[in-house]
Write an enzyme that holds these catalytic residues in place. Structure first.
Site, PDB file in Angstrom:
ATOM      1  N   SER A 145      14.104  55.317 -92.631  1.00  0.00           N
ATOM      2  CA  SER A 145      14.564  55.560 -91.256  1.00  0.00           C
ATOM      3  C   SER A 145      15.182  54.379 -90.528  1.00  0.00           C
ATOM      4  CB  SER A 145      13.411  56.095 -90.411  1.00  0.00           C
ATOM      5  OG  SER A 145      13.266  57.465 -90.635  1.00  0.00           O
ATOM      6  N   SER A 192      15.328  58.463 -89.180  1.00  0.00           N
ATOM      7  CA  SER A 192      15.003  58.953 -87.857  1.00  0.00           C
ATOM      8  C   SER A 192      15.336  57.992 -86.717  1.00  0.00           C
ATOM      9  CB  SER A 192      13.510  59.278 -87.802  1.00  0.00           C
ATOM     10  OG  SER A 192      12.744  58.094 -87.997  1.00  0.00           O
ATOM     11  N   LYS A 223      12.948  51.952 -80.307  1.00  0.00           N
ATOM     12  CA  LYS A 223      12.749  53.334 -80.756  1.00  0.00           C
ATOM     13  C   LYS A 223      11.579  53.926 -79.969  1.00  0.00           C
ATOM     14  CE  LYS A 223      12.204  55.920 -85.135  1.00  0.00           C
ATOM     15  NZ  LYS A 223      12.017  55.783 -86.604  1.00  0.00           N
TER      16      LYS A 223
HETATM   17  N1  GLN Z   1      13.808  60.925 -93.599  1.00  0.00           N
HETATM   18  C1  GLN Z   1      12.466  60.663 -94.043  1.00  0.00           C
HETATM   19  C2  GLN Z   1      11.554  61.735 -93.512  1.00  0.00           C
HETATM   20  O1  GLN Z   1      12.039  62.663 -92.954  1.00  0.00           O
HETATM   21  C3  GLN Z   1      12.038  59.315 -93.630  1.00  0.00           C
HETATM   22  C4  GLN Z   1      11.681  59.214 -92.204  1.00  0.00           C
HETATM   23  C5  GLN Z   1      11.263  57.837 -91.796  1.00  0.00           C
HETATM   24  O2  GLN Z   1      11.488  56.857 -92.489  1.00  0.00           O
HETATM   25  N2  GLN Z   1      10.584  57.796 -90.681  1.00  0.00           N
HETATM   26  O3  GLN Z   1      10.381  61.690 -93.650  1.00  0.00           O
END
Ligand code: GLN
Length: 481
Positions: free
Chosen positions: A173, A149, A74
């Site tokens: 994410s 994400s 990532k």
């Molecule tokens: N979807 C969540 C957010 O927008 C979690 C994101 C993540 O785990 N990095 O914050």
């Protein structure tokens, strides 16, 4: 071919790491135009790593448990001398001077990093549509989001560009994109994997974890990246989990809890789709058939997780992202004074969701509002820890859906942040508590897309999540759904 099969073949000299790499690079070349899993493919650096693995085998040395296995990183993992963008314009042109600990550990285990994958800018989002470089498409259906994400990493594994991938999980994410793309994704106990070199979003919630096509491959990767690191003061001392060693233990006698509020029972959260709930029930039935006992558990504060998270995470982000001021990293937009330069750089560098989070967080922390918002969210977090501790007196693991629905169409939710945020309702509690969780594919939804089921365990229960996931994986393969 699984990661473990590739590693076995490379270690025994039956296959060369360079050939394995070429095969995967060719697949990326052919398929990534449509999918956009990668922000950057580092073919030359990968070739050097693969050659080093082959040279070790030729010398008679063992290159390690992930010998020659291509991995996707990532793009919020620092890689020395290689652009690391967080899918943000603000980091344009920045090359970290060091490697993240996970990157170092993967290389030491013989894995070959092939590139940096797309994400929601600074990992803020659930669909990878918040990337400054355009969205990633779900390999199972190109008109759908891959989740987020870590959508790029999930897509890379689902498209078989790489057998393994690294993601980060602050509110879901890793697990939610794993569910959307039909692969395995695991968020370890907070502190089980070093965060050194992970670009911070919300430091008390962030964890790094593995993506793979199978539970065994994910466990092998977890075993390599987990363990104490003096460079991360929050990493757990003396913790050396070996998830690979517990996969065949089964679940006979194990106590499985179903969280009523996240599984369609009384007082359940809104928006859980009927097909996802049905698959989750089938997963629970499969565990019962394998000898587990099942009981419904109430964790009322689980329904408050979303509200608490959207105060805690933006508050921490507003502080963490203060460092992008145009002085030390990436983009600088010149202006007559330093203050104006800071403002111009941040205005040009950050996308709308990141700006929204910084404003939310700054507001929640401001004098006069701190107690009402941030302070209250911390109380919810404490209450949740207590309720989960009580639940784990009665059961060993908890099972829930990973995400409320299957992968939704690209563009469907970009206009309304709230509809995006609700995606994380089932995953967020374990970030607030620091507990481990894994998503394992379990059947399909009405639309033919994969459904993910989540297994949660108390802190340090990482091995247990893999053990239970392994039983679910076998049941899913046996046509239990
Ligand atoms: N979807 C969540 C957010 O927008 C979690 C994101 C993540 O785990 N990095 O914050």
């Amino acid at each position: 071919m699984s990661a473990l099969d590739i590693a076995a073949a490379v270690r025994s000299g039956e296959r060369r790491a360079t050939d394995v790499l070429d095969e995967h690079l060719a697949r990326i070349e052919a398929g990534d135009g449509d999918i956009h899993a990668f922000n950057l493919v580092t073919a030359d650096a990968a070739r050097e790593e693969a050659e080093a693995v082959d040279a070790a085998v030729a010398r008679g040395d063992d290159p390690g448990p992930l010998a020659g296995v291509p991995v996707a990183l990532k793009d919020n993992m620092c890689t020395r001398g290689i652009p690391t963008t967080c899918s943000s314009k603000v980091l344009e042109g920045w090359r970290p001077p060091y490697d993240a600990t996970v990157v170092t550990r993967l290389r030491a285990a013989g894995a070959v990093a092939v590139g940096k994958t797309n994400l929601d800018e600074f990992a803020m989002g659930s669909s990878t549509e918040n990337s400054a470089f355009g969205p990633t498409h779900n390999p199972r259906d190109l008109t759908r989001v891959p989740g987020g994400s870590s959508g790029g990493t999930a897509a890379s594994v689902a498209a078989d560009f790489t057998p393994l991938g690294i993601g980060s999980d602050t509110g879901g994410s890793i697990r939610q994109p794993a569910a959307f793309c039909g692969v395995v994704g695991m968020k370890p106990t907070y502190g089980a994997v070093s965060r050194y070199g992970l670009i911070a979003f919300a430091s008390s919630l962030d964890q790094i974890g593995p993506f793979a096509s199978s539970v065994a491959d994910a466990a092998a990767m977890f075993d390599v990246i987990a363990g104490p690191d003096p460079r991360d003061s929050t990493s757990i001392r003396d913790y050396a989990p070996n998830a690979s060693s517990v996969l065949d233990r089964g679940v006979a006698g194990l106590r499985v809890g179903v969280i009523r509020e996240l599984s369609g029972g009384a007082g359940t959260v809104d928006g859980l789709s009927a097909d996802v709930l049905a698959r989750t029930q089938e997963a629970v039935d499969a565990l019962a058939a394998a000898g587990a006992t099942v009981e419904e558990i109430s964790v009322p504060s689980a329904t408050l997780g979303l509200s608490a998270y959207y105060l805690v995470a933006p508050a921490e982000a507003s502080s963490n992202l203060a460092r992008y001021d145009g002085v030390r990293y990436g983009l600088r937009v010149d202006a007559p004074t330093t203050g104006e330069m800071n403002t111009a750089s941040r205005t040009a560098g950050f996308g709308p969701e990141v700006k929204r989070r910084i404003m939310l967080g700054t507001y929640a922390l401001s004098a006069g509002y701190y107690d009402a918002f941030y302070g209250k969210a911390l109380k919810v977090r404490t209450m949740m820890l207590r309720e989960f501790a009580e639940a784990y007196e009665k059961v060993d693991v908890l099972v829930t859906p990973t995400a409320p629905t299957t992968a939704f169409p690209l563009g469907e939710r970009t206009a309304d942040p709230m509809t995006m945020y609700v995606n994380d309702v089932c995953t967020i509690p374990s970030n607030l508590t620091g507990h481990p969780g894994i998503s394992v594919p379990f059947g399909i939804g009405e639309d033919g897309l994969p459904v993910g089921v989540q297994v949660l365990a108390p802190a340090l229960g990482d091995e247990l999540t893999f053990q239970v996931a392994s039983v679910l994986e076998a049941a899913a393969a046996g046509g239990a759904s």
